[in-house]
Design a protein around this motif. Structure first.
Motif, PDB file in Angstrom:
ATOM      1  N   ASP A 232       0.368   1.913   8.154  1.00 37.44           N
ATOM      2  CA  ASP A 232       1.473   1.574   7.256  1.00 37.44           C
ATOM      3  C   ASP A 232       1.331   0.153   6.708  1.00 37.44           C
ATOM      4  N   ILE A 233       1.037  -0.768   7.600  1.00 36.90           N
ATOM      5  CA  ILE A 233       0.940  -2.176   7.194  1.00 36.90           C
ATOM      6  C   ILE A 233      -0.320  -2.418   6.364  1.00 36.90           C
ATOM      7  N   ALA A 234      -1.419  -1.798   6.755  1.00 37.11           N
ATOM      8  CA  ALA A 234      -2.665  -1.956   5.995  1.00 37.11           C
ATOM      9  C   ALA A 234      -2.494  -1.478   4.558  1.00 37.11           C
ATOM     10  N   LEU A 235      -1.785  -0.376   4.367  1.00 33.83           N
ATOM     11  CA  LEU A 235      -1.544   0.117   3.009  1.00 33.83           C
ATOM     12  C   LEU A 235      -0.784  -0.917   2.177  1.00 33.83           C
ATOM     13  N   ARG A 236       0.199  -1.531   2.776  1.00 35.08           N
ATOM     14  CA  ARG A 236       0.968  -2.539   2.046  1.00 35.08           C
ATOM     15  C   ARG A 236       0.092  -3.731   1.678  1.00 35.08           C
ATOM     16  N   VAL A 237      -0.735  -4.149   2.605  1.00 34.96           N
ATOM     17  CA  VAL A 237      -1.617  -5.283   2.334  1.00 34.96           C
ATOM     18  C   VAL A 237      -2.604  -4.931   1.229  1.00 34.96           C
ATOM     19  N   LEU A 238      -3.233  -3.769   1.335  1.00 36.16           N
ATOM     20  CA  LEU A 238      -4.251  -3.383   0.364  1.00 36.16           C
ATOM     21  C   LEU A 238      -3.665  -3.146  -1.026  1.00 36.16           C
ATOM     22  N   ASN A 239      -2.440  -2.667  -1.075  1.00 35.18           N
ATOM     23  CA  ASN A 239      -1.780  -2.472  -2.367  1.00 35.18           C
ATOM     24  C   ASN A 239      -1.055  -3.722  -2.851  1.00 35.18           C
ATOM     25  N   ARG A 240      -1.225  -4.819  -2.085  1.00 43.90           N
ATOM     26  CA  ARG A 240      -0.589  -6.097  -2.413  1.00 43.90           C
ATOM     27  C   ARG A 240       0.933  -5.955  -2.557  1.00 43.90           C
TER      28      ARG A 240
END
Length: 363
Positions: A232-240
Motif C-alpha cells: 500500500d505504501i510503496a504504491l503511494r510512493v511510486l505514484n508520488r
C-alpha cells in the motif's frame, strides 16, 4: 483512495544496487508462491513431531493457498494428508493446490451441516472469516466469523487447532508502551473487531470444555507483495501520492514467515488456550515510506497532516512470539525493496488495500 496501478512500471527504474543487495526477486506469481510456500527446517521438524493429517479450512483466501502448499512440502511422509477446504470461487487456486499434492474439498463453511462431509484431522488450521465489506453488511461478517466458528469449534473438538485471529481485537496503544500484549483486556473497535473477539471466544469455550489444544493466532499485518501494508505504501510512493502518517506505527511480517509460524504454532496449541501475537517489530509508516523511496530512487511525499501523528496505533508486542517460536524473519528493508521491485515489474496486485490507517473500525 489508494491507487492500484502504477504509471512507471519498468524494472529499469530500480537502482542497480537494489538488485545486487537482494538474494531473490520474484519475476512472476509462480515464483512468488513457491517462495511463500517454502518451509524451513524448523517447520519441517515441527510437523514431523506432531504426526497426523493437516486440515486447512478457509484455504481459498489470500494466505491459505501458500500455507497449504507449505504444509504439503514440509510433510515428507506422503501417507499423511494435507486437505484444503474452501468454496474455491477461483478454480485456478484449487487446480494449483491439487497439482502440488494438496487434496481439495469445496464447501461453504458458514452453512450448518457442511462439516459432516469433511474428514476430521489431528491438526486443524481455521482461517475462515471476513473483514472487508463489514460496514455495508455486518450480518455477513458475523455469519462468517462467529456462526461458522460455532460449527467448527464443536466439530473439531479434540483436534489440535490454530485459529486465525487479528490484532484488531486490541485497542490502539502508545508506541512508548511497546504494543499490545496477549494478556491484556480485549477492546474491539467496530463490528469487524467485535466479531473477531466472538470467534476467539467460541473456540476458547469449546477448548476449555473439552480440554482441546488451541492457539489463537493474532496475525497482523502479513505482506506478500500482491497486497499488504508495505505494498500500500510503496504504491503511494511510486505514484508520488502523499503518504498519510496520522496512523504513525504498524507491525508487518512477510507472509512466508507467517505461514511457517502458523504451521509451527500447531505444536504450541494447548489447553487452556494460548494466544500469540504474530507479526514483526513495530516500525513507523514514515520509515516504510522512506525505505520504499530509497529502493525506487524517489523522495516520498507526506500528507500535510504530518505534524498530527497520533501517539496511539494498533501495534503489537512480539516478545512472547520470539520466546515461543524463535525465527529468522525477513527484514523490513528487504520487504520494501521486494515490494518496489514487484510493482515496477508489473506484478499482479489484488487491489485490496489493508486499510491499516482506518481509525474508526469501519471496513
Amino acid at each position: 483512495m489508494l491507487a492500484t496501478s502504477l504509471r512507471h512500471t519498468s524494472r529499469a527504474f530500480l537502482p542497480f544496487h537494489i538488485f545486487r543487495s537482494m538474494n531473490w526477486i520474484p519475476f512472476n506469481e509462480a515464483d512468488l508462491e513457491t517462495r511463500l510456500s517454502e518451509p524451513d527446517s524448523a517447520t519441517v521438524d515441527a510437523l514431523a513431531r506432531l504426526g497426523g493429517d493437516v486440515l486447512v479450512l478457509g484455504a481459498g483466501g489470500k494466505m491459505g493457498p501458500t500455507l497449504a502448499r507449505m504444509a504439503r512440502r514440509a510433510i515428507r511422509d506422503k501417507g499423511r494428508r494435507v486437505i484444503a477446504v474452501s468454496r474455491f470461487s477461483n478454480a485456478a487456486v484449487a487446480n494449483t493446490l491439487s497439482e502440488h499434492g494438496v487434496e481439495i474439498l469445496r464447501a461453504d463453511l458458514s452453512e450448518a451441516g457442511t462439516l459432516a462431509n469433511i474428514p476430521k484431522a489431528a491438526n486443524v488450521i481455521w482461517m475462515a472469516g471476513q473483514k472487508f465489506g463489514t460496514a455495508n453488511d455486518p450480518v455477513a461478517t458475523w455469519t462468517q466469523n462467529v456462526l461458522a466458528s460455532v460449527h467448527a469449534a464443536e466439530y473439531f473438538a479434540g483436534s489440535r487447532v490454530v485459529c486465525f485471529s487479528t490484532g484488531n481485537v486490541y485497542a490502539p496503544g502508545e508506541r512508548a508502551g511497546g504494543g499490545s500484549v496477549e494478556t491484556e483486556t480485549l477492546v474491539p473497535n467496530g463490528e469487524y473487531a467485535a466479531s473477531c473477539v466472538g470467534r476467539e471466544r467460541v473456540f476458547e469455550a469449546t477448548s476449555r470444555r473439552n480440554s482441546s489444544p488451541l492457539l489463537l493466532f493474532r496475525l497482523f499485518y502479513a505482506c506478500d507483495l500482491r497486497y499488504g501494508v508495505v505494498t500500500d505504501i510503496a504504491l503511494r510512493v511510486l505514484n508520488r501520492e502523499p503518504v498519510d502518517v496520522l496512523t504513525g506505527y504498524v507491525n508487518v511480517i512477510w507472509q512466508g514467515d507467517a505461514n511457517r509460524l502458523a504451521l509451527r504454532s500447531l505444536g504450541v496449541a494447548d489447553s487452556p488456550p494460548v494466544a500469540l501475537n504474530v507479526t514483526g517489530p513495530i516500525c513507523s509508516v514514515r520509515e516504510i515510506a522512506t525505505l520504499c523511496g530509497n529502493a525506487a530512487g524517489i523522495e516520498p511525499v507526506f500528507s500535510d497532516r504530518v505534524n498530527d501523528i497520533s501517539s496511539r496505533s494498533l501495534i503489537a508486542n512480539t516478545d512472547k512470539l520470539n520466546r515461543t517460536l524463535p525465527h529468522q524473519a525477513m527484514d523490513l528493508k528487504t520487504l520494501c525493496e521486494l515490494s518496489v521491485a514487484w510493482i515496477r515489474g508489473n506484478g499482479r496486485l489484488l487491489g485490496k488495500p489493508t486499510n491499516f490507517d482506518v481509525r474508526d473500525g469501519k471496513y
